[in-house]
Design an enzyme around this catalytic site. Structure first.
Site, PDB file in Angstrom:
ATOM      1  N   GLU A  44      49.257 -58.278  21.294  1.00  0.00           N
ATOM      2  CA  GLU A  44      49.872 -59.469  20.698  1.00  0.00           C
ATOM      3  C   GLU A  44      49.627 -59.455  19.189  1.00  0.00           C
ATOM      4  O   GLU A  44      48.605 -58.981  18.715  1.00  0.00           O
ATOM      5  CB  GLU A  44      49.237 -60.723  21.307  1.00  0.00           C
ATOM      6  N   LYS A  85      56.982 -65.927  23.948  1.00  0.00           N
ATOM      7  CA  LYS A  85      55.843 -66.476  24.700  1.00  0.00           C
ATOM      8  C   LYS A  85      56.171 -67.872  25.238  1.00  0.00           C
ATOM      9  O   LYS A  85      56.556 -68.771  24.488  1.00  0.00           O
ATOM     10  CB  LYS A  85      54.623 -66.524  23.783  1.00  0.00           C
ATOM     11  N   CYS A  98      49.502 -63.061  26.349  1.00  0.00           N
ATOM     12  CA  CYS A  98      48.209 -63.737  26.186  1.00  0.00           C
ATOM     13  C   CYS A  98      48.018 -64.954  27.104  1.00  0.00           C
ATOM     14  O   CYS A  98      47.742 -64.797  28.279  1.00  0.00           O
ATOM     15  CB  CYS A  98      48.002 -64.105  24.718  1.00  0.00           C
TER      16      CYS A  98
END
Length: 273
Positions: A40, A112, A153
């Protein structure tokens, strides 16, 4: 199938980060990998939003993305860029991952879904929603390593996303991250192994590590995990490039021995008694 995974301590200079990524592409190809996975925020880690704003571009202008696409084409290697900070057409920001093929073409994008907002006992405070707009969809893309489900994440904590990805045919789950050290030590390994086991899928988690130029500290321990939950690679805390073999026969064996994916049923309405 051999894959490569990059663990790095990205900083505040996109040009330096791009050089690290391109060097990793060359090394991964030389090492016989079919695909490279990066963490990331591979292009920029900078919590100073005023300073960072000067280094954020639209996708078609982003120099890090352009450099990695060129390196992928030069070395004929697929690359999953875990994520870059990208300015959207509406002026807002996205934490966006990219799957790039061996000709440098973008095969998939993923923004995300889950944004991390928290105040930690250590005094650290994170407000991703203050900078980013959440994504609206999940993505599975065919790659040489298999059908890849892309996440980023904090998504790791939401198993319904991974159920959707494996229901859509994913055999590999990518989980690039910049995990904080306290949450990493407590939850990183156990959650990643759980996602591999419940999805009967390989997990590839490329991570940021060490103390960054902006002062934050990340956990490292980039992992590759097989569908049985066995850790095939743990890169510890040092930056570098690692390699792992993904055996499709192992995936089929696990899905035969524990056919939980075939036994999934729609979740019924919950009655509060």
């Amino acid at each position: 199938m051999k894959i490569a995974i990059l663990q790095t301590t990205s900083g505040i200079d996109p040009a330096a980060n791009a050089a690290t990524l391109c060097h990793a592409v060359a090394e991964a190809a030389a090492g016989g990998a079919a695909m490279l996975f990066t963490p990331e925020m591979s292009g920029l880690v900078d919590r100073d939003r005023g300073r960072a704003a000067k280094n954020v571009w639209m996708e078609d202008e982003d120099p890090v993305l352009a450099a990695v696409r060129a390196a992928a084409a030069e070395h004929r290697l697929w690359v999953h860029i875990g994520s870059l900070m990208i300015r959207r057409a509406d002026g807002k920001l996205a934490n966006r991952g990219f799957v790039i093929d061996d000709r440098g073409a973008i095969r998939a994008r993923y923004d995300k879904l889950h944004l991390f907002d928290v105040d930690l006992p250590s005094g650290e405070s994170w407000r991703e929603s203050a900078a980013y707009t959440a994504g609206e969809g999940a993505v599975v893309v065919d790659t040489p390593a298999g059908a890849l489900g892309t996440t980023i994440c904090y998504d790791l904590r939401f198993p319904d996303l991974y159920r959707a990805l494996t229901d859509a045919g994913a055999t590999i789950l990518a989980m690039p991250a910049a995990f904080t050290r306290p949450t990493g030590a407590a939850h990183w390994h156990v959650l990643l192994r759980a996602r591999a086991i419940e999805g009967a899928a390989f997990v590839v988690a490329a991570a940021q590590t060490g103390v960054h130029e902006d002062g934050r500290a990340t956990y490292g321990h980039s992992l590759v995990i097989d569908p049985w939950g066995e850790v095939l690679l743990d890169m510890g805390e040092e930056p570098g490039l690692g390699f792992a073999e993904l055996d499709p026969a192992a995936l089929e064996d696990v899905r035969m021995r524990v056919p939980a994916l075939k036994h999934r049923r729609p979740i019924p309405e919950v009655v509060r008694a």
